[in-house]
Write an enzyme that holds these catalytic residues in place. Structure first.
Site, PDB file in Angstrom:
ATOM      1  N   GLU A 152      39.739  43.444 -34.719  1.00  0.00           N
ATOM      2  CA  GLU A 152      38.825  43.435 -34.154  1.00  0.00           C
ATOM      3  C   GLU A 152      36.815  42.480 -35.034  1.00  0.00           C
ATOM      4  O   GLU A 152      37.236  42.900 -35.586  1.00  0.00           O
ATOM      5  CB  GLU A 152      38.401  44.745 -33.566  1.00  0.00           C
ATOM      6  N   HIS A 194      37.071  44.710 -38.238  1.00  0.00           N
ATOM      7  CA  HIS A 194      38.044  45.442 -38.105  1.00  0.00           C
ATOM      8  C   HIS A 194      39.132  45.728 -38.578  1.00  0.00           C
ATOM      9  O   HIS A 194      40.065  45.052 -37.899  1.00  0.00           O
ATOM     10  CB  HIS A 194      37.480  46.664 -37.588  1.00  0.00           C
ATOM     11  N   SER A 225      35.602  51.919 -38.450  1.00  0.00           N
ATOM     12  CA  SER A 225      36.022  51.741 -37.578  1.00  0.00           C
ATOM     13  C   SER A 225      35.303  52.900 -36.573  1.00  0.00           C
ATOM     14  O   SER A 225      36.099  52.641 -35.208  1.00  0.00           O
ATOM     15  CB  SER A 225      37.701  52.827 -37.762  1.00  0.00           C
ATOM     16  N   ASN A 250      40.505  51.752 -31.342  1.00  0.00           N
ATOM     17  CA  ASN A 250      40.699  53.520 -31.336  1.00  0.00           C
ATOM     18  C   ASN A 250      39.930  54.186 -29.684  1.00  0.00           C
ATOM     19  O   ASN A 250      41.256  54.660 -29.376  1.00  0.00           O
ATOM     20  CB  ASN A 250      39.601  53.883 -32.150  1.00  0.00           C
TER      21      ASN A 250
HETATM   22  P1  NAI Z   1      38.763  55.158 -48.716  1.00  0.00           P
HETATM   23  O1  NAI Z   1      38.016  56.604 -48.835  1.00  0.00           O
HETATM   24  O2  NAI Z   1      40.334  55.058 -49.198  1.00  0.00           O
HETATM   25  O3  NAI Z   1      38.427  54.342 -49.127  1.00  0.00           O
HETATM   26  C1  NAI Z   1      36.946  54.637 -49.863  1.00  0.00           C
HETATM   27  C2  NAI Z   1      36.819  53.524 -51.728  1.00  0.00           C
HETATM   28  O4  NAI Z   1      34.699  53.279 -51.174  1.00  0.00           O
HETATM   29  C3  NAI Z   1      36.615  54.547 -51.967  1.00  0.00           C
HETATM   30  O5  NAI Z   1      37.474  54.185 -53.522  1.00  0.00           O
HETATM   31  C4  NAI Z   1      35.252  55.182 -53.084  1.00  0.00           C
HETATM   32  O6  NAI Z   1      35.751  54.954 -54.139  1.00  0.00           O
HETATM   33  C5  NAI Z   1      34.668  53.966 -52.360  1.00  0.00           C
HETATM   34  N1  NAI Z   1      32.839  53.989 -52.187  1.00  0.00           N
HETATM   35  C6  NAI Z   1      32.362  55.001 -51.855  1.00  0.00           C
HETATM   36  N2  NAI Z   1      30.983  55.575 -51.323  1.00  0.00           N
HETATM   37  C7  NAI Z   1      31.188  53.612 -52.400  1.00  0.00           C
HETATM   38  C8  NAI Z   1      29.632  53.013 -52.868  1.00  0.00           C
HETATM   39  N3  NAI Z   1      28.615  53.481 -52.246  1.00  0.00           N
HETATM   40  N4  NAI Z   1      29.579  51.925 -53.346  1.00  0.00           N
HETATM   41  C9  NAI Z   1      30.744  51.400 -54.119  1.00  0.00           C
HETATM   42  N5  NAI Z   1      32.294  51.671 -53.358  1.00  0.00           N
HETATM   43  C10 NAI Z   1      32.311  53.076 -53.013  1.00  0.00           C
HETATM   44  O7  NAI Z   1      38.756  54.984 -47.482  1.00  0.00           O
HETATM   45  P2  NAI Z   1      39.279  53.995 -45.974  1.00  0.00           P
HETATM   46  O8  NAI Z   1      41.096  54.591 -45.601  1.00  0.00           O
HETATM   47  O9  NAI Z   1      39.655  52.641 -47.423  1.00  0.00           O
HETATM   48  O10 NAI Z   1      38.568  53.765 -45.389  1.00  0.00           O
HETATM   49  C11 NAI Z   1      37.908  52.770 -45.730  1.00  0.00           C
HETATM   50  C12 NAI Z   1      36.944  52.259 -44.162  1.00  0.00           C
HETATM   51  O11 NAI Z   1      37.471  51.270 -43.746  1.00  0.00           O
HETATM   52  C13 NAI Z   1      36.087  53.295 -44.133  1.00  0.00           C
HETATM   53  O12 NAI Z   1      34.953  52.807 -43.190  1.00  0.00           O
HETATM   54  C14 NAI Z   1      37.764  53.398 -42.141  1.00  0.00           C
HETATM   55  O13 NAI Z   1      36.757  54.261 -41.162  1.00  0.00           O
HETATM   56  C15 NAI Z   1      37.703  51.635 -42.621  1.00  0.00           C
HETATM   57  N6  NAI Z   1      38.400  52.056 -42.238  1.00  0.00           N
HETATM   58  C16 NAI Z   1      39.890  52.869 -42.078  1.00  0.00           C
HETATM   59  C17 NAI Z   1      41.205  52.680 -41.750  1.00  0.00           C
HETATM   60  C18 NAI Z   1      42.442  53.365 -42.138  1.00  0.00           C
HETATM   61  O14 NAI Z   1      43.772  53.888 -41.431  1.00  0.00           O
HETATM   62  N7  NAI Z   1      41.890  54.415 -42.922  1.00  0.00           N
HETATM   63  C19 NAI Z   1      41.447  51.733 -40.364  1.00  0.00           C
HETATM   64  C20 NAI Z   1      40.557  50.835 -40.444  1.00  0.00           C
HETATM   65  C21 NAI Z   1      38.709  51.068 -40.780  1.00  0.00           C
END
Ligand code: NAI
Length: 283
Positions: free
Chosen positions: A152, A140, A119, A190
């Site tokens: 995006e 994104h 993000s 954002n």
């Molecule tokens: P989350 O914390 O729910 O999920 C992240 C997952 O990645 C976890 O299950 C973790 O175990 C896994 N993980 C961490 N390191 C890893 C690795 N080295 N290899 C494999 N798996 C790994 O996070 P979320 O909210 O899904 O965010 C993920 C990405 O999406 C981030 O970059 C965030 O900025 C982006 N994003 C988030 C939004 C939101 O509203 N939460 C909206 C748009 C983008």
């Protein structure tokens, strides 16, 4: 190059949603997470959402079965070797993402596109750890992925036109609308949303109006479906603060100064819905 098989890295709230929409659109999908529990939870969530969609008669039972049949768990990044596109959705941390992209560059076939759902982190910097920066791009998605129509598409400095076109076509197949965005802090979504949320927090901080009334102003006065403080709680106040810091530091401009009240809430562990308390209280 036609994209047929997709690997999604990270089975959290975004990764699971991305895997779901890709499988629903007919792509073969591998979902990977380094944490087995998170992977199982992600797959269970997808099944739950598909079941709910069947109950609501949005999809048929056969659609659900077909989607789940196209979706397979993966325990190793090496599985990227059979994929045309990898979409990374691991934690928002440059070191973690750089390591994942370095490994993917080794495992994924030469033709594969490597996309990131970041993000806020610079696509150009993520691309620089690979030997294929022309095939690295930002994709994104918005949260919740199965519901929100926008993606995006962010070009890094070296992203090629071919890569851009392939991702634009892929996004359309997912039944989403894309916008082309330059690789600048906060991208477009954002950069516009977060200063509005931050200003809403300043309004509460300076006693302009109560939390409920600030939300009412934007809902009833501007026709927003959700007030900015409700939305901030939903996104996570730590995430909001992180993105404001990226804007503040990235542009070196005081107009992006995070509100002290936002910092205080995050320090207190009031992170919004996920922690049970933010601007509102949750059971
Ligand atoms: P989350 O914390 O729910 O999920 C992240 C997952 O990645 C976890 O299950 C973790 O175990 C896994 N993980 C961490 N390191 C890893 C690795 N080295 N290899 C494999 N798996 C790994 O996070 P979320 O909210 O899904 O965010 C993920 C990405 O999406 C981030 O970059 C965030 O900025 C982006 N994003 C988030 C939004 C939101 O509203 N939460 C909206 C748009 C983008």
């Amino acid at each position: 190059m036609a994209i047929q098989k997709v690997m999604v890295i990270g089975a959290g709230q975004m990764g699971a949603g991305i895997a779901q929409v890709c499988a629903q659109a007919g792509f073969d999908v591998l979902l990977h997470d380094m944490n087995t529990e998170a992977l199982e939870k992600g797959l269970k969530n997808i099944e739950k959402l598909l079941t709910r969609a069947v109950v609501k008669e949005r999809i048929t039972d056969k659609d659900k079965t077909d989607t789940l049949n196209r979706l397979k768990p993966s325990n190793h990044l090496k599985d990227a070797q059979s994929c045309d596109l990898v979409i990374e959705a691991v934690v928002e941390n440059m070191d973690v993402k750089a390591k994942v992209f370095g490994d993917l560059d080794v495992f994924a076939p030469k033709h594969a596109i490597l996309a990131t759902n970041t993000s806020s982190l610079p696509i150009t910097e993520i691309a620089a750890v690979t030997n294929r920066p022309d095939q690295v791009i930002g994709m994104h998605f918005m949260n919740p992925v199965p519901v929100m129509k926008l993606v995006e598409i962010i070009r890094g400095l070296q992203t090629s036109d071919e890569t851009y076109q392939a991702i634009e076509e892929m996004t359309a197949k997912l039944n989403k609308t894309s916008v082309e965005v330059a690789d600048l802090p906060g991208f477009a979504a954002n950069r516009i949303l977060m200063p509005m949320i931050n200003e809403a927090i300043f309004a509460v901080h300076e006693g302009v109006a109560s939390v409920e009334d600030v939300d009412k102003v934007m809902k009833l006065g501007m026709n927003h479906p959700m007030g900015p403080l409700t939305l901030a709680d939903f996104i996570g106040l730590d995430t909001c603060l992180y993105i404001m810091e990226v804007l503040y530091e990235g542009f070196n401009d005081s107009k992006y100064r995070p509100c002290p009240l936002l910092r205080q809430y995050v320090k207190a562990g009031w992170l919004g819905k996920k922690s049970g308390r933010g601007f509102y209280q949750y059971n």
